[in-house]
Scaffold this motif. Sequence first.
Motif, PDB file in Angstrom:
ATOM      1  N   HIS A 198       0.850  -1.188   0.000  1.00 19.58           N
ATOM      2  CA  HIS A 198       0.000   0.000   0.000  1.00 19.58           C
ATOM      3  C   HIS A 198       0.886   1.238   0.000  1.00 19.58           C
ATOM      4  O   HIS A 198       1.720   1.401   0.896  1.00 19.58           O
ATOM      5  N   VAL A 199       0.719   2.061  -1.018  1.00 16.89           N
ATOM      6  CA  VAL A 199       1.536   3.263  -1.147  1.00 16.89           C
ATOM      7  C   VAL A 199       1.003   4.348  -0.221  1.00 16.89           C
ATOM      8  O   VAL A 199      -0.175   4.686  -0.267  1.00 16.89           O
ATOM      9  N   ALA A 200       1.874   4.871   0.626  1.00 17.03           N
ATOM     10  CA  ALA A 200       1.557   6.006   1.485  1.00 17.03           C
ATOM     11  C   ALA A 200       2.873   6.667   1.855  1.00 17.03           C
ATOM     12  O   ALA A 200       3.941   6.047   1.755  1.00 17.03           O
ATOM     13  N   ASP A 201       2.802   7.908   2.274  1.00 20.76           N
ATOM     14  CA  ASP A 201       4.007   8.644   2.632  1.00 20.76           C
ATOM     15  C   ASP A 201       4.725   7.943   3.784  1.00 20.76           C
ATOM     16  O   ASP A 201       4.141   7.730   4.837  1.00 20.76           O
ATOM     17  N   GLY A 202       5.968   7.565   3.553  1.00 21.92           N
ATOM     18  CA  GLY A 202       6.763   6.933   4.594  1.00 21.92           C
ATOM     19  C   GLY A 202       6.657   5.426   4.677  1.00 21.92           C
ATOM     20  O   GLY A 202       7.346   4.804   5.481  1.00 21.92           O
ATOM     21  N   ASN A 203       5.823   4.794   3.852  1.00 24.10           N
ATOM     22  CA  ASN A 203       5.740   3.333   3.899  1.00 24.10           C
ATOM     23  C   ASN A 203       7.043   2.716   3.407  1.00 24.10           C
ATOM     24  O   ASN A 203       7.791   3.319   2.640  1.00 24.10           O
ATOM     25  N   GLN A 204       7.295   1.489   3.836  1.00 20.70           N
ATOM     26  CA  GLN A 204       8.585   0.850   3.600  1.00 20.70           C
ATOM     27  C   GLN A 204       8.416  -0.638   3.344  1.00 20.70           C
ATOM     28  O   GLN A 204       7.554  -1.281   3.934  1.00 20.70           O
ATOM     29  N   ILE A 205       9.275  -1.167   2.483  1.00 19.69           N
ATOM     30  CA  ILE A 205       9.381  -2.612   2.258  1.00 19.69           C
ATOM     31  C   ILE A 205      10.775  -3.028   2.689  1.00 19.69           C
ATOM     32  O   ILE A 205      11.758  -2.382   2.308  1.00 19.69           O
ATOM     33  N   ASN A 206      10.883  -4.085   3.464  1.00 18.44           N
ATOM     34  CA  ASN A 206      12.177  -4.673   3.806  1.00 18.44           C
ATOM     35  C   ASN A 206      12.263  -6.031   3.136  1.00 18.44           C
ATOM     36  O   ASN A 206      11.383  -6.873   3.344  1.00 18.44           O
ATOM     37  N   GLY A 207      13.300  -6.227   2.331  1.00 13.41           N
ATOM     38  CA  GLY A 207      13.427  -7.480   1.607  1.00 13.41           C
ATOM     39  C   GLY A 207      14.853  -7.957   1.491  1.00 13.41           C
ATOM     40  O   GLY A 207      15.788  -7.330   2.000  1.00 13.41           O
ATOM     41  N   LYS A 208      14.987  -9.078   0.790  1.00 13.39           N
ATOM     42  CA  LYS A 208      16.314  -9.664   0.579  1.00 13.39           C
ATOM     43  C   LYS A 208      16.313 -10.425  -0.733  1.00 13.39           C
ATOM     44  O   LYS A 208      15.391 -11.200  -1.012  1.00 13.39           O
ATOM     45  N   ARG A 241       7.541   9.209  -4.893  1.00  9.84           N
ATOM     46  CA  ARG A 241       8.927   8.784  -5.130  1.00  9.84           C
ATOM     47  C   ARG A 241       9.122   7.416  -4.490  1.00  9.84           C
ATOM     48  O   ARG A 241       8.779   7.198  -3.336  1.00  9.84           O
ATOM     49  N   PHE A 242       9.672   6.480  -5.260  1.00  8.87           N
ATOM     50  CA  PHE A 242      10.087   5.166  -4.772  1.00  8.87           C
ATOM     51  C   PHE A 242      11.602   5.201  -4.690  1.00  8.87           C
ATOM     52  O   PHE A 242      12.274   5.475  -5.687  1.00  8.87           O
ATOM     53  N   GLN A 243      12.141   4.916  -3.513  1.00  9.96           N
ATOM     54  CA  GLN A 243      13.583   4.985  -3.324  1.00  9.96           C
ATOM     55  C   GLN A 243      14.071   3.705  -2.672  1.00  9.96           C
ATOM     56  O   GLN A 243      13.466   3.205  -1.725  1.00  9.96           O
ATOM     57  N   ILE A 244      15.192   3.184  -3.186  1.00 11.73           N
ATOM     58  CA  ILE A 244      15.756   1.945  -2.652  1.00 11.73           C
ATOM     59  C   ILE A 244      17.040   2.247  -1.883  1.00 11.73           C
ATOM     60  O   ILE A 244      17.804   3.143  -2.261  1.00 11.73           O
ATOM     61  N   ALA A 245      17.245   1.503  -0.810  1.00  7.13           N
ATOM     62  CA  ALA A 245      18.469   1.585  -0.019  1.00  7.13           C
ATOM     63  C   ALA A 245      19.009   0.173   0.153  1.00  7.13           C
ATOM     64  O   ALA A 245      18.240  -0.760   0.421  1.00  7.13           O
ATOM     65  N   TYR A 246      20.309   0.019  -0.026  1.00  6.97           N
ATOM     66  CA  TYR A 246      20.971  -1.289   0.114  1.00  6.97           C
ATOM     67  C   TYR A 246      22.468  -1.059   0.230  1.00  6.97           C
ATOM     68  O   TYR A 246      22.971   0.026  -0.055  1.00  6.97           O
ATOM     69  N   ASN A 249      25.489  -9.793   1.929  1.00  9.82           N
ATOM     70  CA  ASN A 249      24.436  -8.906   2.428  1.00  9.82           C
ATOM     71  C   ASN A 249      23.577  -8.475   1.249  1.00  9.82           C
ATOM     72  O   ASN A 249      23.940  -7.567   0.510  1.00  9.82           O
ATOM     73  N   PHE A 250      22.441  -9.118   1.072  1.00 12.37           N
ATOM     74  CA  PHE A 250      21.563  -8.829  -0.056  1.00 12.37           C
ATOM     75  C   PHE A 250      20.262  -8.178   0.408  1.00 12.37           C
ATOM     76  O   PHE A 250      19.249  -8.239  -0.267  1.00 12.37           O
ATOM     77  N   ASN A 251      20.271  -7.574   1.597  1.00  9.71           N
ATOM     78  CA  ASN A 251      19.089  -6.914   2.140  1.00  9.71           C
ATOM     79  C   ASN A 251      18.857  -5.579   1.442  1.00  9.71           C
ATOM     80  O   ASN A 251      19.803  -4.912   1.036  1.00  9.71           O
ATOM     81  N   TYR A 252      17.594  -5.190   1.352  1.00 13.23           N
ATOM     82  CA  TYR A 252      17.245  -3.881   0.787  1.00 13.23           C
ATOM     83  C   TYR A 252      16.005  -3.349   1.477  1.00 13.23           C
ATOM     84  O   TYR A 252      15.264  -4.086   2.127  1.00 13.23           O
ATOM     85  N   SER A 253      15.794  -2.055   1.332  1.00 12.10           N
ATOM     86  CA  SER A 253      14.562  -1.399   1.771  1.00 12.10           C
ATOM     87  C   SER A 253      14.102  -0.474   0.659  1.00 12.10           C
ATOM     88  O   SER A 253      14.918   0.179   0.009  1.00 12.10           O
ATOM     89  N   VAL A 254      12.799  -0.440   0.430  1.00 12.99           N
ATOM     90  CA  VAL A 254      12.190   0.488  -0.519  1.00 12.99           C
ATOM     91  C   VAL A 254      11.294   1.413   0.281  1.00 12.99           C
ATOM     92  O   VAL A 254      10.493   0.947   1.105  1.00 12.99           O
ATOM     93  N   TYR A 255      11.440   2.714   0.051  1.00 15.94           N
ATOM     94  CA  TYR A 255      10.659   3.726   0.757  1.00 15.94           C
ATOM     95  C   TYR A 255       9.786   4.480  -0.238  1.00 15.94           C
ATOM     96  O   TYR A 255      10.187   4.679  -1.392  1.00 15.94           O
ATOM     97  N   THR A 256       8.598   4.908   0.204  1.00 18.15           N
ATOM     98  CA  THR A 256       7.746   5.735  -0.646  1.00 18.15           C
ATOM     99  C   THR A 256       7.529   7.087   0.036  1.00 18.15           C
ATOM    100  O   THR A 256       7.334   7.159   1.254  1.00 18.15           O
ATOM    101  N   TYR A 257       7.592   8.143  -0.773  1.00 19.54           N
ATOM    102  CA  TYR A 257       7.378   9.503  -0.305  1.00 19.54           C
ATOM    103  C   TYR A 257       6.391  10.185  -1.242  1.00 19.54           C
ATOM    104  O   TYR A 257       6.600  10.202  -2.458  1.00 19.54           O
ATOM    105  N   VAL A 258       5.352  10.762  -0.683  1.00 19.69           N
ATOM    106  CA  VAL A 258       4.407  11.537  -1.489  1.00 19.69           C
ATOM    107  C   VAL A 258       5.030  12.898  -1.770  1.00 19.69           C
ATOM    108  O   VAL A 258       5.495  13.571  -0.857  1.00 19.69           O
ATOM    109  N   LEU A 259       5.046  13.287  -3.045  1.00 17.23           N
ATOM    110  CA  LEU A 259       5.635  14.551  -3.475  1.00 17.23           C
ATOM    111  C   LEU A 259       4.547  15.550  -3.832  1.00 17.23           C
ATOM    112  O   LEU A 259       3.437  15.162  -4.210  1.00 17.23           O
ATOM    113  N   PRO A 260       4.867  16.836  -3.756  1.00 18.29           N
ATOM    114  CA  PRO A 260       3.878  17.821  -4.197  1.00 18.29           C
ATOM    115  C   PRO A 260       3.659  17.711  -5.700  1.00 18.29           C
ATOM    116  O   PRO A 260       4.593  17.409  -6.446  1.00 18.29           O
ATOM    117  N   ASN A 261       2.428  17.920  -6.136  1.00 20.95           N
ATOM    118  CA  ASN A 261       2.123  17.836  -7.585  1.00 20.95           C
ATOM    119  C   ASN A 261       2.651  19.012  -8.346  1.00 20.95           C
ATOM    120  O   ASN A 261       2.751  20.068  -8.037  1.00 20.95           O
TER     121      ASN A 261
END
Length: 142
Positions: free
Chosen positions: A43-53, A76-81, A130-142
């Motif tokens: 579910h997309v919402a400001d600040g939501n996160q997925i933790n995966g591997k 914005r969908f952003q990945i960190a790893y 170390n194959f862990n990742y996180s995806v973050y979602t941020y709502v941006l101004p239109n």
Amino acid sequence: MKKFATTGLLALTLVLSTSASAFAAVYPDNEPNNRRDDANIFHVADGNQINGKLDRDNGDQQDYFKFTPTVDQKVRFQIAYSKANKQEFKLILGSNETTLTKDYFDVNLVAGREYTFKVEGHSYDLDNNNFNYSVYTYVLPN
């Protein structure tokens, strides 16, 4: 009694004015989700996160996620790893390789339309495993 009512009203006002991101959710990567048909619901919402591997050695080189937004919004969908030893993961929206960027993409989402994105491994840090990742979602101004 008047003091209690004023304090209660103030507390209620503070609770209701809290940012939606204070209630952000964290979603796990539930296997199997290596094919589009097995995509995890997100579910997309400001600040939501997925933790995966990802795990190249066990055939888990990509993870799929799907969602249907309830409102039109720019996100914005952003990945960190770990980028140790030139490890590289990519975020791809649908089958659109043009969204293949270093760490993020922005998209104007349409309410009621189903979207799919995947996290895909392109090179792996085999020394550190170390194959862990996180995806973050941020709502941006239109």
